[in-house]
Design an enzyme around this catalytic site. Structure first.
Site, PDB file in Angstrom:
ATOM      1  N   GLY A  35      -3.159   4.560  -8.266  1.00 35.14           N
ATOM      2  CA  GLY A  35      -2.997   5.320  -9.503  1.00 35.14           C
ATOM      3  C   GLY A  35      -2.082   6.533  -9.380  1.00 35.14           C
ATOM      4  O   GLY A  35      -1.879   7.258 -10.367  1.00 35.14           O
ATOM      5  N   ASP A  81       0.834  -1.203   0.000  1.00 36.12           N
ATOM      6  CA  ASP A  81       0.000   0.000   0.000  1.00 36.12           C
ATOM      7  C   ASP A  81       0.875   1.261   0.000  1.00 36.12           C
ATOM      8  O   ASP A  81       2.112   1.192   0.018  1.00 36.12           O
ATOM      9  CB  ASP A  81      -0.910  -0.061   1.246  1.00 36.12           C
ATOM     10  CG  ASP A  81      -2.289   0.514   0.975  1.00 36.12           C
ATOM     11  OD1 ASP A  81      -2.434   1.317   0.048  1.00 36.12           O
ATOM     12  OD2 ASP A  81      -3.220   0.161   1.734  1.00 36.12           O
ATOM     13  N   ASP A 115     -10.156   3.406  -3.729  1.00 40.82           N
ATOM     14  CA  ASP A 115     -10.825   2.162  -3.318  1.00 40.82           C
ATOM     15  C   ASP A 115     -12.225   1.984  -3.908  1.00 40.82           C
ATOM     16  O   ASP A 115     -12.991   2.937  -4.041  1.00 40.82           O
ATOM     17  CB  ASP A 115     -10.956   2.137  -1.790  1.00 40.82           C
ATOM     18  CG  ASP A 115      -9.623   1.863  -1.114  1.00 40.82           C
ATOM     19  OD1 ASP A 115      -8.582   1.940  -1.799  1.00 40.82           O
ATOM     20  OD2 ASP A 115      -9.629   1.582   0.100  1.00 40.82           O
TER      21      ASP A 115
HETATM   22  C1  GAL Z   1      -6.193   1.022   1.224  1.00 43.47           C
HETATM   23  C2  GAL Z   1      -6.232  -0.005   0.103  1.00 43.47           C
HETATM   24  C3  GAL Z   1      -7.295  -1.008   0.446  1.00 43.47           C
HETATM   25  C4  GAL Z   1      -6.943  -1.681   1.766  1.00 43.47           C
HETATM   26  C5  GAL Z   1      -6.756  -0.634   2.857  1.00 43.47           C
HETATM   27  C6  GAL Z   1      -6.238  -1.257   4.139  1.00 43.47           C
HETATM   28  O1  GAL Z   1      -5.228   1.969   0.954  1.00 43.47           O
HETATM   29  O2  GAL Z   1      -6.513   0.648  -1.110  1.00 43.47           O
HETATM   30  O3  GAL Z   1      -7.408  -1.965  -0.588  1.00 43.47           O
HETATM   31  O4  GAL Z   1      -5.766  -2.436   1.595  1.00 43.47           O
HETATM   32  O5  GAL Z   1      -5.866   0.376   2.447  1.00 43.47           O
HETATM   33  O6  GAL Z   1      -6.017  -0.295   5.121  1.00 43.47           O
END
Ligand code: GAL
Length: 396
Positions: free
Chosen positions: A201, A166, A221
């Site tokens: 992205g 992430d 998301d």
């Molecule tokens: C976001 C990510 C999600 C999930 C989440 C967990 O940044 O896009 O898919 O992994 O963090 O905190």
């Protein structure tokens, strides 16, 4: 005239040839070294398929949940349908030990990760974890910044097959630079770990992703709502040139079966993801899913579109107001065609064979009805429900 074959001239040529080779070698040495390809392209020859904890369970992950999910992947038929990865998302980690090693939550994962990975492997499945390239994960657990190599080594020692990385708490860091560290660490680990870049992205990951990871998120998301899912899915047009075997655009994980969308909307979700050659990571509670959800997630003909060996991401070929036609060329020379209605009432869509380069007389199969429609001439018109889709295979 001088005879070109005289010995004197022959040795001159030899010397000049040697000099040219030397110059070329020097120039090559002076050039910056070509960036290596991503560590393990073969591990994602087709878009990865599996399950991830985040969309349904958020931080509520545990050893028990993951074992039960692994059992369910097998007992529901998901494994036979192609779903292989069982991936834990955020919140499995709590701190770092004095030597910098990541510490697994001892309450939620009392056995540690290695026995859990072994259990998932014993089911013939693959095991994945999540981390963050920044200082903390999005849920404020320790990130992998400045621990890139150490963390990948730890994961490899557990038997991890997939890592999602992430981009929270990464202020001031450059995505291509940070993510390349993990690519190199994976290569060094010697384990074929699928590398999922999750930086939503930022800095056009499709431009550097193919030489870094196996998949990269293209947007923020997803959520379990038609509006969000469709904004993401239908905005992927144009990114198809960056995807191919080993490296895929990732429009985020599936929300199918989580209850926030209607039947036709989930059909749109699955059809669009298949046409996009998107990774198929189920995000629902597969221990208790309905027959309806199973029939969508496990439709073999739709999965075959996603997993087609040609590995071409589909694109939009036509649109008119809320109506869109998307096409994905397939390895056998046929095409998958999605007739999508983003409108608020049922509408007719006409597929003109000319527009997709299909022969004037073409065979059509409806992939959701799983029924041959016969041979059609020049065009085919279908009524498509509100927010729905007609998914076809068009062949000679
Ligand atoms: C976001 C990510 C999600 C999930 C989440 C967990 O940044 O896009 O898919 O992994 O963090 O905190």
């Amino acid at each position: 005239m001088v005879n070109p074959n005289t010995p004197a001239l022959g040795s001159c040529r030899l010397i000049s040839a040697l000099l040219s080779v030397l110059v070329l070698a020097l120039v090559a040495a002076a050039l910056p070294r070509a960036t290596p390809a991503q560590a393990t392209p073969a591990a994602a020859a087709t878009p990865p398929m599996g399950w991830n904890s985040w969309n349904k369970f958020g931080c509520n992950v545990s050893d028990k949940l993951i074992r039960e999910i692994a059992d369910a992947v097998v007992s529901t038929g998901m494994k036979d349908a192609g779903y292989r990865f069982v991936n834990i998302d955020d919140c499995w980690q709590v701190s770092r030990a004095a030597d910098g090693a990541i510490v697994v939550d001892p309450e939620r994962f009392p056995n540690g990760m290695k026995p859990l990975a072994d259990y998932v492997h014993s089911k013939g499945l693959k095991f994945g974890v999540y981390t963050d390239a920044g200082r903390m994960t999005c849920e404020k657990r320790p990130g992998s910044y400045e621990h890139e190599v150490q963390d990948i080594q730890t994961y490899a020692s557990w038997g991890v097959d997939y890592v999602k990385i992430d981009w929270c708490y990464a202020e001031g860091l450059e995505p291509p630079v940070q993510y390349a560290k993990f690519r190199d660490a994976i290569a060094q680990s010697g384990r074929p770990i699928v590398f999922s870049i999750c930086n939503w992205g930022v800095k056009a990951p499709w431009t550097w992703g193919p030489r870094t990871g196996n998949l990269w998120r293209t947007t923020g998301d997803i959520s379990d709502h038609y509006d969000r899912m469709s904004v993401i899915g239908f905005s992927q047009d144009g990114l198809e040139k960056f995807a191919g075997p080993g490296h895929w655009n990732d429009p985020d994980m599936l929300e199918l079966g989580n209850g926030g969308m209607k039947h036709d909307e989930y059909l749109t979700h699955m059809s669009l993801w298949a046409i996009l050659a998107a990774p198929l990571l189920a995000g629902n509670d597969i221990r208790s899913m309905s027959d309806e959800t199973k029939s969508i997630l496990m439709n073999p003909e739709v999965i075959a579109i996603d997993q087609d060996a040609k590995g071409v991401q589909g694109h939009r070929v036509w649109d008119e107001g809320p109506l869109e036609i998307w096409v994905k060329p397939l390895a056998d020379g046929s095409q998958a065609v999605g007739l999508f209605n983003r409108g608020e009432s049922p509408l007719q869509i006409t597929l003109d064979f000319n527009k997709i380069g299909a022969p004037s007389s073409a065979k059509l199969r409806d992939l959701w009805q799983r029924k041959d429609l016969g041979t059609m001439k020049n065009s085919y018109t279908a009524e498509v429900p509100k927010h729905g889709v007609v998914l076809l295979k068009v062949s000679k």
